[in-house]
Structures are given as structure tokens and as C-alpha cells.
Design a protein around this motif. Structure first.
Motif, short mmCIF file in Angstrom:
data_model
loop_
_atom_site.label_atom_id
_atom_site.label_comp_id
_atom_site.label_asym_id
_atom_site.label_seq_id
_atom_site.Cartn_x
_atom_site.Cartn_y
_atom_site.Cartn_z
N VAL A 48 0.85 -1.19 0.00
CA VAL A 48 0.00 0.00 0.00
C VAL A 48 0.89 1.25 0.00
N CYS A 49 0.55 2.17 -0.87
CA CYS A 49 1.31 3.42 -1.00
C CYS A 49 1.21 4.23 0.29
N ASP A 50 2.36 4.65 0.82
CA ASP A 50 2.37 5.43 2.06
C ASP A 50 1.86 6.86 1.85
N VAL A 51 1.84 7.30 0.61
CA VAL A 51 1.40 8.66 0.32
C VAL A 51 -0.11 8.73 0.13
N CYS A 52 -0.65 7.87 -0.77
CA CYS A 52 -2.08 7.99 -1.12
C CYS A 52 -2.93 6.84 -0.58
N ASP A 53 -2.32 5.85 0.07
CA ASP A 53 -3.04 4.75 0.71
C ASP A 53 -3.70 3.80 -0.28
#
Ligand code: ZN
Length: 206
Positions: A48-53
Motif C-alpha cells: 500500500v502506498c504510504d502517500v495515497c493509501d
């Protein structure tokens, strides 16, 4: 090929299609939708992207779960039949419960396909039904045909395949034979135990 087992909370890096850059990711349990948007796989490990979830990647260890979920999808079975065969299914459905709709065709077909495939109903009965169907429902050139179209589980699609392999009947011939057997059991013999059982199924499924 080297495979890595990922654990929940583990960090990695990946290109996020949404953020359009290399981002740090965290492996988390997520419900991931299929690429075609039809259905989801529950609780699989995904990066899962830490920026956009958003989910950016799915590791190899999650692939069998995706495959299993795919297996549970429906498979279409179709046949062009002389109209009389659909009339048989619809009359049988009506006799079981007058409030049944054409949806009940599928319930009848699935029950019979499964019972023939599992051997609960003998193969010889299916072969005999095929012979009787040909004799009884003569197919005249230009006679009206209707399409039987059902979405069944992969399990039932497999049952149909088994019957085709073991009897050398075509898909359409298996379907005709099954419908003829339904005619014999439900419309002609009106087998009480069977009618009772089908009555219950009509409440649950149709
Ligand atoms: Zn992102």
C-alpha cells in the motif's frame, strides 16, 4: 526465480500509478478488487502506498487467494434449444411452485447436472433420456428455437464437462437429456419426495 515472503507491516518501494512516482509502501491486509472490477479478494497482503493509501502491488504469496476467488466466479452456460425444452423447464418450475419465475430453470438444471455428474443418478439414465428425447421431441427443420442461458458456479460447469467427457454427448445433448429427465420425474411421474425437495429449493434460490 527468487521469491520473498512478505509480512504485514513490512516496508518496500514501488512505483505508484496514482502518485506517479517512486513511493515507500507498507504491506497491509486489504480487500483488493479484480482488475476487471467484478468482485474483490478479501484480506490479502498487498503493498500500500504510504502517500495515497492505494494498493500499488500484490506479492506472489497472494496469488493463490486471487485464483481461488476467481474460481468462485460464475460461468455462463448457453444452448440453442427447440422451444419445447424451455417449456418443459418452465412447466416443471410452475408445478413445483406457481410463483416460480424462469430463474428456477437454473436451479433445476444445476441440481440435475450435479446429481448425474456425481453418480447419484446413473449415467445410463442420462443416455436413455437422450434417446427418448430424440424420439419424443422430433426436431423439424425451421422449428422455433430458444436460448437457454444460465450463469452457474465453476463447480457445476465442471459437472457438465464431466458428463460430456464420460458420455460423449455434446453440451447441447447433455442439456436436452437432463431436461427430458426433468420432464419424466417432475411433470410425468411427479415424484413426491423430489417435488418436496424442489419446493424447498424454490424458496431458497428462486
Ligand atoms: Zn500513491
Amino acid at each position: 526465480m527468487k521469491m520473498k515472503l512478505y509480512e504485514e507491516g513490512e516496508k518496500s518501494k514501488a512505483i505508484c500509478a496514482h502518485c506517479r512516482q517512486l513511493v515507500s509502501t507498507t504491506f497491509l491486509r486489504r480487500d483488493v478488487p479484480f482488475s476487471d472490477g467484478k468482485g474483490t479478494v478479501k484480506n490479502i497482503l498487498a503493498a500500500v502506498c504510504d502517500v495515497c493509501d492505494r494498493v500499488v502491488a500484490v506479492p506472489a504469496q497472494s496469488t493463490p487467494a486471487i485464483r481461488e476467488a476467481r474460481q468462485k466466479e460464475v460461468k455462463p452456460i448457453e444452448a440453442q434449444l427447440p422451444a419445447i425444452y424451455l417449456d418443459v423447464l418452465d412447466l416443471a418450475a410452475y408445478m413445483i411452485d406457481s410463483t416460480n419465475s424462469t430463474e428456477f430453470r437454473k436451479v433445476l438444471m444445476m441440481l440435475y447436472l450435479h446429481r448425474f455428474a456425481s453418480g447419484e443418478y446413473p449415467r445410463t439414465r442420462l443416455i436413455n433420456a437422450h434417446r427418448s428425447a430424440i424420439e419424443h421431441f422430433k426436431e423439424h427443420r425451421g422449428a422455433a428455437r430458444r436460448r437457454l442461458s444460465m450463469k452457474v458456479t465453476p463447480r457445476i460447469a465442471e459437472d457438465l464437462r464431466t458428463l460430456m467427457d464420460e458420455t460423449t454427448l455434446s453440451q447441447t445433448e447433455v442439456i436436452k437429456s437432463v431436461i427430458y429427465q426433468i420432464r419424466s420425474d417432475v411433470i410425468e411421474a411427479q415424484k413426491p419426495a423430489l417435488l418436496k425437495e424442489l419446493g424447498v429449493l424454490s424458496i431458497i434460490y428462486a
